[in-house]
Design an enzyme around this catalytic site. Structure first.
Site, PDB file in Angstrom:
ATOM      1  N   ARG B  61      -2.565  -8.666   0.943  1.00  0.00           N
ATOM      2  CA  ARG B  61      -2.972  -9.641   1.967  1.00  0.00           C
ATOM      3  C   ARG B  61      -3.853  -9.007   3.033  1.00  0.00           C
ATOM      4  NH1 ARG B  61       2.556 -11.738   1.042  1.00  0.00           N
ATOM      5  NH2 ARG B  61       3.145 -10.140   2.530  1.00  0.00           N
ATOM      6  N   GLU B  98      13.701  -0.416   1.323  1.00  0.00           N
ATOM      7  CA  GLU B  98      15.108  -0.637   1.631  1.00  0.00           C
ATOM      8  C   GLU B  98      15.981   0.221   0.704  1.00  0.00           C
ATOM      9  OE1 GLU B  98      17.924  -4.542   2.490  1.00  0.00           O
ATOM     10  OE2 GLU B  98      15.957  -4.764   1.569  1.00  0.00           O
TER      11      GLU B  98
END
Lengths: 176, 176
Positions: B61, B98
Protein backbone atom coordinates in the site's frame (compact mmCIF):
# COMPACT_ATOMS: atom_id res chain seq x y z
CA UNK A 1 12.00 11.36 -24.23
CA UNK A 2 11.22 8.69 -26.85
CA UNK A 3 10.50 4.95 -26.64
CA UNK A 4 14.16 4.08 -26.95
CA UNK A 5 14.87 6.06 -23.82
CA UNK A 6 12.35 4.32 -21.60
CA UNK A 7 13.49 0.97 -22.93
CA UNK A 8 17.02 1.85 -21.89
CA UNK A 9 15.70 2.80 -18.43
CA UNK A 10 14.46 -0.78 -17.90
CA UNK A 11 17.10 -3.15 -16.53
CA UNK A 12 17.31 -6.75 -17.72
CA UNK A 13 18.30 -9.23 -15.03
CA UNK A 14 19.27 -12.54 -16.67
CA UNK A 15 18.25 -15.86 -15.12
CA UNK A 16 15.75 -14.48 -12.63
CA UNK A 17 13.60 -15.81 -11.01
CA UNK A 18 15.00 -18.95 -12.66
CA UNK A 19 17.57 -20.03 -15.27
CA UNK A 20 16.72 -18.96 -18.81
CA UNK A 21 14.37 -16.12 -17.86
CA UNK A 22 15.38 -12.57 -18.83
CA UNK A 23 13.63 -10.51 -16.18
CA UNK A 24 12.61 -6.97 -17.21
CA UNK A 25 13.03 -4.85 -14.10
CA UNK A 26 11.01 -1.62 -13.87
CA UNK A 27 12.66 -0.49 -10.61
CA UNK A 28 15.33 1.33 -12.63
CA UNK A 29 12.61 3.02 -14.69
CA UNK A 30 10.68 4.39 -11.70
CA UNK A 31 13.95 5.56 -10.14
CA UNK A 32 14.33 7.78 -13.24
CA UNK A 33 11.78 10.60 -12.82
CA UNK A 34 11.80 11.55 -16.53
CA UNK A 35 11.14 7.94 -17.56
CA UNK A 36 8.35 7.50 -14.98
CA UNK A 37 6.77 10.83 -16.01
CA UNK A 38 6.98 9.80 -19.68
CA UNK A 39 5.05 6.57 -19.01
CA UNK A 40 2.30 8.33 -17.09
CA UNK A 41 2.01 11.09 -19.71
CA UNK A 42 1.67 8.53 -22.51
CA UNK A 43 -1.06 6.68 -20.62
CA UNK A 44 -2.80 9.97 -19.79
CA UNK A 45 -2.79 11.13 -23.38
CA UNK A 46 -4.22 7.81 -24.54
CA UNK A 47 -6.93 7.34 -21.90
CA UNK A 48 -8.07 10.85 -20.98
CA UNK A 49 -10.30 11.08 -24.09
CA UNK A 50 -11.89 7.64 -23.53
CA UNK A 51 -14.30 8.47 -20.71
CA UNK A 52 -12.91 5.89 -18.30
CA UNK A 53 -14.43 6.30 -14.83
CA UNK A 54 -12.02 4.17 -12.75
CA UNK A 55 -8.50 2.77 -12.83
CA UNK A 56 -7.74 -0.66 -11.36
CA UNK A 57 -4.14 -1.62 -10.57
CA UNK A 58 -2.90 -5.19 -10.19
CA UNK A 59 -0.82 -5.93 -7.06
CA UNK A 60 1.84 -4.86 -6.59
CA UNK A 61 3.83 -3.20 -9.40
CA UNK A 62 0.53 -2.24 -11.03
CA UNK A 63 -0.10 -0.08 -7.95
CA UNK A 64 2.92 2.08 -8.84
CA UNK A 65 1.75 3.01 -12.34
CA UNK A 66 -1.99 2.81 -11.63
CA UNK A 67 -1.97 5.08 -8.59
CA UNK A 68 0.17 7.72 -10.29
CA UNK A 69 -2.11 7.69 -13.35
CA UNK A 70 -5.29 7.83 -11.23
CA UNK A 71 -3.98 10.87 -9.34
CA UNK A 72 -3.00 12.53 -12.60
CA UNK A 73 -6.44 11.91 -14.19
CA UNK A 74 -8.39 12.64 -11.00
CA UNK A 75 -10.06 9.21 -11.10
CA UNK A 76 -10.81 6.63 -8.39
CA UNK A 77 -8.06 4.04 -7.94
CA UNK A 78 -9.18 0.45 -7.24
CA UNK A 79 -6.87 -2.24 -5.84
CA UNK A 80 -6.87 -5.72 -7.36
CA UNK A 81 -5.06 -7.80 -4.77
CA UNK A 82 -3.79 -11.29 -4.13
CA UNK A 83 -6.15 -13.46 -2.14
CA UNK A 84 -6.82 -12.70 1.50
CA UNK A 85 -5.48 -9.13 1.49
CA UNK A 86 -8.69 -7.11 1.17
CA UNK A 87 -10.72 -6.64 4.36
CA UNK A 88 -14.30 -6.25 3.10
CA UNK A 89 -16.52 -8.47 0.90
CA UNK A 90 -14.75 -9.45 -2.33
CA UNK A 91 -15.28 -11.05 -5.70
CA UNK A 92 -12.51 -13.52 -6.58
CA UNK A 93 -11.17 -14.85 -9.86
CA UNK A 94 -8.86 -17.82 -10.32
CA UNK A 95 -6.12 -17.95 -12.93
CA UNK A 96 -3.69 -20.63 -14.02
CA UNK A 97 -0.05 -20.60 -12.95
CA UNK A 98 2.67 -22.74 -14.51
CA UNK A 99 1.77 -25.32 -11.86
CA UNK A 100 -1.60 -24.99 -10.18
CA UNK A 101 -3.87 -21.97 -9.78
CA UNK A 102 -3.91 -18.67 -7.91
CA UNK A 103 -6.58 -16.11 -7.16
CA UNK A 104 -7.01 -12.35 -7.25
CA UNK A 105 -9.71 -10.34 -5.53
CA UNK A 106 -11.46 -6.96 -5.61
CA UNK A 107 -13.87 -5.36 -3.15
CA UNK A 108 -17.42 -5.95 -4.34
CA UNK A 109 -18.43 -2.32 -3.94
CA UNK A 110 -15.34 -0.86 -5.65
CA UNK A 111 -16.72 -1.20 -9.17
CA UNK A 112 -20.37 -1.07 -10.18
CA UNK A 113 -22.42 -1.29 -13.34
CA UNK A 114 -21.86 1.79 -15.45
CA UNK A 115 -18.17 1.93 -14.56
CA UNK A 116 -15.78 2.09 -17.50
CA UNK A 117 -12.54 0.65 -16.20
CA UNK A 118 -8.88 0.71 -17.25
CA UNK A 119 -6.69 -2.14 -15.94
CA UNK A 120 -3.04 -1.20 -15.28
CA UNK A 121 0.00 -3.40 -14.71
CA UNK A 122 3.72 -3.07 -15.35
CA UNK A 123 4.18 -6.01 -17.70
CA UNK A 124 2.14 -8.18 -20.08
CA UNK A 125 3.51 -11.72 -20.36
CA UNK A 126 1.04 -14.58 -20.96
CA UNK A 127 -1.83 -12.34 -19.89
CA UNK A 128 -3.19 -14.75 -17.30
CA UNK A 129 -3.36 -12.30 -14.42
CA UNK A 130 -4.57 -9.42 -16.58
CA UNK A 131 -7.32 -11.62 -18.04
CA UNK A 132 -8.44 -12.59 -14.52
CA UNK A 133 -8.44 -8.89 -13.54
CA UNK A 134 -10.68 -8.05 -16.52
CA UNK A 135 -13.06 -10.89 -15.65
CA UNK A 136 -13.17 -9.64 -12.06
CA UNK A 137 -14.21 -6.17 -13.21
CA UNK A 138 -16.96 -7.74 -15.31
CA UNK A 139 -18.14 -9.79 -12.29
CA UNK A 140 -18.65 -6.45 -10.51
CA UNK A 141 -20.77 -5.24 -13.45
CA UNK A 142 -18.09 -2.93 -14.88
CA UNK A 143 -16.96 -2.62 -18.50
CA UNK A 144 -13.30 -2.87 -19.48
CA UNK A 145 -12.28 0.01 -21.72
CA UNK A 146 -8.68 -1.12 -21.98
CA UNK A 147 -5.66 -2.74 -20.36
CA UNK A 148 -2.41 -0.78 -20.16
CA UNK A 149 1.11 -2.06 -19.59
CA UNK A 150 4.55 -0.51 -19.64
CA UNK A 151 6.16 -3.62 -21.15
CA UNK A 152 4.92 -6.34 -23.51
CA UNK A 153 6.72 -9.67 -24.06
CA UNK A 154 5.38 -10.58 -27.53
CA UNK A 155 6.68 -14.13 -27.48
CA UNK A 156 4.26 -14.97 -24.66
CA UNK A 157 1.24 -13.83 -26.71
CA UNK A 158 -0.57 -11.89 -24.00
CA UNK A 159 -1.79 -9.37 -26.58
CA UNK A 160 -3.63 -12.14 -28.47
CA UNK A 161 -5.13 -13.50 -25.26
CA UNK A 162 -6.34 -10.07 -24.12
CA UNK A 163 -7.53 -8.93 -27.57
CA UNK A 164 -11.10 -8.17 -26.47
CA UNK A 165 -9.80 -6.01 -23.61
CA UNK A 166 -7.82 -3.66 -25.90
CA UNK A 167 -4.27 -4.21 -24.66
CA UNK A 168 -1.84 -1.30 -25.00
CA UNK A 169 1.84 -1.11 -24.06
CA UNK A 170 4.73 1.31 -24.31
CA UNK A 171 7.69 -0.96 -25.12
CA UNK A 172 8.37 -4.55 -26.19
CA UNK A 173 11.19 -6.95 -25.42
CA UNK A 174 11.59 -9.94 -27.74
CA UNK A 175 14.49 -12.37 -27.74
CA UNK A 176 17.03 -9.88 -26.44
CA UNK B 1 -11.12 19.24 2.18
CA UNK B 2 -10.11 19.09 5.83
CA UNK B 3 -8.84 16.28 8.08
CA UNK B 4 -12.34 15.29 9.06
CA UNK B 5 -13.16 14.60 5.45
CA UNK B 6 -10.25 12.26 4.78
CA UNK B 7 -10.94 10.46 8.02
CA UNK B 8 -14.50 9.89 6.87
CA UNK B 9 -13.14 8.54 3.55
CA UNK B 10 -11.35 5.73 5.43
CA UNK B 11 -13.51 2.68 6.09
CA UNK B 12 -13.24 0.76 9.36
CA UNK B 13 -13.70 -3.00 9.02
CA UNK B 14 -14.24 -4.52 12.46
CA UNK B 15 -12.65 -7.84 13.42
CA UNK B 16 -10.25 -8.08 10.50
CA UNK B 17 -7.83 -9.78 10.01
CA UNK B 18 -8.84 -11.24 13.39
CA UNK B 19 -11.36 -10.73 16.22
CA UNK B 20 -10.89 -7.49 18.13
CA UNK B 21 -8.93 -5.66 15.42
CA UNK B 22 -10.51 -2.54 13.90
CA UNK B 23 -8.94 -2.49 10.44
CA UNK B 24 -8.53 0.96 8.85
CA UNK B 25 -9.09 0.44 5.14
CA UNK B 26 -7.58 3.00 2.75
CA UNK B 27 -9.19 1.46 -0.36
CA UNK B 28 -12.22 3.71 0.13
CA UNK B 29 -9.91 6.74 0.43
CA UNK B 30 -8.06 6.08 -2.84
CA UNK B 31 -11.37 5.44 -4.59
CA UNK B 32 -12.24 9.04 -3.69
CA UNK B 33 -10.14 11.25 -6.00
CA UNK B 34 -10.50 14.37 -3.82
CA UNK B 35 -9.36 12.49 -0.73
CA UNK B 36 -6.40 10.88 -2.52
CA UNK B 37 -5.41 14.27 -4.03
CA UNK B 38 -5.66 15.87 -0.58
CA UNK B 39 -3.23 13.33 0.93
CA UNK B 40 -0.68 13.80 -1.84
CA UNK B 41 -0.97 17.60 -1.68
CA UNK B 42 -0.41 17.59 2.09
CA UNK B 43 2.69 15.41 1.71
CA UNK B 44 3.93 17.56 -1.16
CA UNK B 45 3.55 20.78 0.79
CA UNK B 46 5.40 19.28 3.76
CA UNK B 47 8.30 17.63 1.92
CA UNK B 48 8.93 19.80 -1.14
CA UNK B 49 10.93 22.34 0.92
CA UNK B 50 13.06 19.68 2.67
CA UNK B 51 15.47 18.81 -0.14
CA UNK B 52 14.61 15.11 -0.20
CA UNK B 53 16.25 13.36 -3.17
CA UNK B 54 14.32 10.05 -3.21
CA UNK B 55 11.05 8.54 -2.03
CA UNK B 56 10.92 4.94 -0.84
CA UNK B 57 7.57 3.15 -0.61
CA UNK B 58 6.89 0.07 1.51
CA UNK B 59 5.12 -2.84 -0.25
CA UNK B 60 2.38 -2.78 -1.14
CA UNK B 61 0.00 0.00 0.00
CA UNK B 62 3.02 2.28 0.41
CA UNK B 63 3.48 1.96 -3.36
CA UNK B 64 0.13 3.68 -3.93
CA UNK B 65 0.94 6.84 -1.97
CA UNK B 66 4.70 6.80 -2.58
CA UNK B 67 4.51 6.47 -6.37
CA UNK B 68 1.90 9.22 -6.68
CA UNK B 69 3.98 11.55 -4.48
CA UNK B 70 7.21 10.76 -6.36
CA UNK B 71 5.56 11.57 -9.69
CA UNK B 72 4.16 14.79 -8.26
CA UNK B 73 7.55 15.90 -6.87
CA UNK B 74 9.56 14.63 -9.87
CA UNK B 75 11.72 12.42 -7.64
CA UNK B 76 13.01 8.84 -8.03
CA UNK B 77 10.72 6.20 -6.51
CA UNK B 78 12.39 3.26 -4.76
CA UNK B 79 10.60 0.01 -3.93
CA UNK B 80 11.06 -1.58 -0.50
CA UNK B 81 9.73 -5.08 -1.00
CA UNK B 82 9.04 -8.29 0.88
CA UNK B 83 11.82 -10.84 0.67
CA UNK B 84 12.55 -12.56 -2.62
CA UNK B 85 10.70 -10.10 -4.86
CA UNK B 86 13.55 -7.90 -6.13
CA UNK B 87 15.67 -9.35 -8.96
CA UNK B 88 19.08 -7.69 -8.47
CA UNK B 89 21.47 -7.56 -5.48
CA UNK B 90 19.67 -6.43 -2.30
CA UNK B 91 20.24 -5.35 1.26
CA UNK B 92 17.84 -7.02 3.69
CA UNK B 93 16.53 -6.06 7.12
CA UNK B 94 14.66 -8.31 9.53
CA UNK B 95 11.84 -7.10 11.74
CA UNK B 96 9.76 -8.75 14.45
CA UNK B 97 6.24 -9.98 13.83
CA UNK B 98 3.79 -10.96 16.54
CA UNK B 99 5.17 -14.47 16.17
CA UNK B 100 8.58 -14.83 14.49
CA UNK B 101 10.40 -12.50 12.10
CA UNK B 102 10.05 -11.27 8.54
CA UNK B 103 12.35 -9.46 6.16
CA UNK B 104 12.20 -6.53 3.75
CA UNK B 105 14.66 -5.77 0.98
CA UNK B 106 15.88 -2.94 -1.26
CA UNK B 107 18.15 -3.00 -4.31
CA UNK B 108 21.66 -2.11 -3.23
CA UNK B 109 22.13 0.47 -5.97
CA UNK B 110 18.77 2.19 -5.46
CA UNK B 111 19.98 4.46 -2.66
CA UNK B 112 23.51 5.77 -2.20
CA UNK B 113 25.36 7.99 0.23
CA UNK B 114 24.25 11.57 -0.19
CA UNK B 115 20.63 10.53 -0.72
CA UNK B 116 18.07 12.22 1.51
CA UNK B 117 15.16 9.80 1.67
CA UNK B 118 11.49 9.97 2.63
CA UNK B 119 9.84 6.68 3.64
CA UNK B 120 6.13 6.38 2.74
CA UNK B 121 3.50 3.91 3.92
CA UNK B 122 -0.25 4.01 4.39
CA UNK B 123 -0.41 3.29 8.12
CA UNK B 124 1.79 3.55 11.21
CA UNK B 125 0.97 0.90 13.82
CA UNK B 126 3.82 -0.46 16.00
CA UNK B 127 6.37 0.96 13.57
CA UNK B 128 8.21 -2.33 13.11
CA UNK B 129 8.18 -2.37 9.31
CA UNK B 130 8.82 1.36 9.00
CA UNK B 131 11.78 1.11 11.39
CA UNK B 132 13.24 -1.74 9.30
CA UNK B 133 12.73 0.36 6.15
CA UNK B 134 14.64 3.28 7.71
CA UNK B 135 17.47 0.96 8.77
CA UNK B 136 17.59 -0.44 5.24
CA UNK B 137 18.02 3.04 3.78
CA UNK B 138 20.85 3.66 6.24
CA UNK B 139 22.51 0.35 5.24
CA UNK B 140 22.61 1.74 1.67
CA UNK B 141 24.34 4.88 2.97
CA UNK B 142 21.28 7.13 2.70
CA UNK B 143 19.89 9.55 5.29
CA UNK B 144 16.27 9.45 6.41
CA UNK B 145 14.70 12.90 6.27
CA UNK B 146 11.30 11.68 7.39
CA UNK B 147 8.67 8.96 7.42
CA UNK B 148 5.17 9.78 6.18
CA UNK B 149 1.92 7.93 6.78
CA UNK B 150 -1.70 8.59 6.01
CA UNK B 151 -2.91 7.02 9.27
CA UNK B 152 -1.43 6.74 12.77
CA UNK B 153 -2.71 4.35 15.44
CA UNK B 154 -1.45 6.16 18.57
CA UNK B 155 -2.20 3.28 20.95
CA UNK B 156 0.49 1.19 19.24
CA UNK B 157 3.17 3.83 19.86
CA UNK B 158 4.83 3.77 16.45
CA UNK B 159 5.50 7.51 16.67
CA UNK B 160 7.62 6.98 19.80
CA UNK B 161 9.49 4.10 18.18
CA UNK B 162 10.24 6.08 15.01
CA UNK B 163 11.03 9.36 16.80
CA UNK B 164 14.52 9.75 15.26
CA UNK B 165 13.07 9.30 11.77
CA UNK B 166 10.61 12.23 12.07
CA UNK B 167 7.27 10.47 11.70
CA UNK B 168 4.41 12.48 10.20
CA UNK B 169 0.80 11.44 9.58
CA UNK B 170 -2.43 12.95 8.34
CA UNK B 171 -5.05 11.35 10.61
CA UNK B 172 -5.24 9.29 13.80
CA UNK B 173 -7.62 6.58 14.95
CA UNK B 174 -7.69 5.81 18.67
CA UNK B 175 -10.18 3.57 20.42
CA UNK B 176 -12.98 4.15 17.97
Amino acid sequence: MNDFDIKSAIRTVPHWPKPGIMFRDITTLIENPRAFRYCIDRFKEKYQPTGITKIAGIESRGFVFGAALALELGLPFVLIRKKGKLPAAVFAQEYALEYGVDKIEVHQNSITSGDRVLIVDDLLATGGTAMAACQLVEKCGGTIVGSAFVINLPELKGVEKLRKYNPFYLVEFAGE
